[in-house]
Enzyme design. Sequence first.
Site, PDB file in Angstrom:
ATOM      1  CG  ASP A 121     -19.501  -0.485  -2.626  1.00 44.05           C
ATOM      2  OD1 ASP A 121     -19.141  -0.917  -1.507  1.00 44.05           O
ATOM      3  OD2 ASP A 121     -20.646  -0.052  -2.846  1.00 44.05           O
ATOM      4  N   GLY A 122     -16.199  -1.693  -1.359  1.00 45.45           N
ATOM      5  CA  GLY A 122     -15.332  -1.248  -0.278  1.00 45.45           C
ATOM      6  C   GLY A 122     -15.971  -0.267   0.682  1.00 45.45           C
ATOM      7  NE  ARG A 172     -14.791  -4.251  13.613  1.00 46.75           N
ATOM      8  CZ  ARG A 172     -15.245  -5.054  12.644  1.00 46.75           C
ATOM      9  NH1 ARG A 172     -16.535  -5.324  12.542  1.00 46.75           N
ATOM     10  NH2 ARG A 172     -14.408  -5.564  11.757  1.00 46.75           N
ATOM     11  CG  ASP A 248     -15.989 -14.871   7.143  1.00 48.26           C
ATOM     12  OD1 ASP A 248     -16.727 -15.855   6.992  1.00 48.26           O
ATOM     13  OD2 ASP A 248     -16.326 -13.712   6.823  1.00 48.26           O
TER      14      ASP A 248
END
Length: 480
Positions: A121-122, A172, A248
């Site tokens: 959902d981002g 961040r 990743d």
Amino acid sequence: MTLSFTAHWRDELPATYTALLPTPLKNARLIWYNDKLAQQLAIPASLFDVTNGAGVWGGETLLPGMSPVAQVYSGHQFGVWAGQLGDGRGILLGEQLLADGSTLDWHLKGAGLTPYSRMGDGRAVLRSTIRESLASEAMHYLGIPTTRALSIVTSDTPVQRETQEAGAMLMRLAQSHMRFGHFEHFYYRREPEKVQQLADFAIRHYWPQWQDAPEKYDLWFEEVAARTGRLIADWQTIGFAHGVMNTDNMSILGLTIDYGPFGFLDDYDPGFIGNHSDHQGRYRFDNQPSVALWNLQRLAQTLTPFIEIDALNRALDRYQDALLTRYGQRMRQKLGFFTEQKDDNVLLNELFSLMAREGSDYTRTFRMLSHTEQQSASSPLRDTFIDRAAFDGWFDRYRARLRTEAVDDALRQQQMQSVNPAVVLRNWLAQRAIDAAEQGDMAELHRLHEILRQPFIDRDDDYASRPPEWGKRLEVSCSS
């Protein structure tokens, strides 16, 4: 002072991103910001004075020069090729230009749907943003390379995880968000020229001293491997388990990145698994050095079009050398040894065996050991062991080893207390701050951040204690 932003990534690597804007949250509000980091970066205090909305911290506005992008990358997850991944809920807003000419990524996590969100959902939730802010700042003050946390925003946007939670955003910061997975993405798409462009970008911006060297790629990958080795050694000596070491989630710069189901050791358990989704224990604490090497091998494979196999193998050997050298240095410091002697590993492994057998607290054991007086046969640490005879035998050998050093107690204790923290971010401490924050009380979040800035100061409160019963073996997952 005006903040200045550039867009090296967007300008120089056009195939690696999608340009898009953040999607703001409902009734977003700033609940914490990193005042010390903001001062260091000359970020105007007025930017944090947001009474109507959350400003740039909630993706509602952009600062001049910002050019937001979501990056695409791929990766191996739990040892299996996962294909295309990418920034599924994060957006690189821009790169702050610092006084020395270097740059610092501003990456907004929880910024909404991107083309790489897949089935997600981002969004991020308050729980996960608090954990990452606390963990990254704790690691920084422990002296371990890491991304940094600048701000947290919460909201009234509901986000469904195991339960319904409040949507949140984390700003961040990092010198770079370049991952092993960026290289894998284009290698497996059979676009080696783009893999080389990524390497050129990394060298140009992070290792400019090698730009004109004939062997620049060899030097670069060797340094990536060495940084990774030193990082893993730091994790192992401080007792940190990352929890999800997919390719990743591996930084080209050797930073700790992507804090999810992490955990600092409570009881010493070399097989500790922080992530309750890691059913096979691939990312257990004592397997981290092997996994990092495996991940480097996956990265090395992507570089074969322009780095010779022998050079790649030398770099992988460099990882092992850097890991073992750093680990040995750190553990000798933790034990108060100023010189290296052949039986040091035997003594260390005997202590680890005792600790594992007794379930000794990792952080507290080394902190208490750092108060050892060379001439005293007694130690407050003794009372924490059930098998006193076994401890006494080890402690006698340890004091005999200390007597081989031409260093007095005060200097040795000072060194040990500067590397053996009294406080680490135990999961239960983070959870206590989260529970309060979810009820609207941010005091514990702010208090814990302040305490984590001084991890090497002795405390007699519960921040330096073993976890209570409810706080033992808290389950955390990737949604954490």
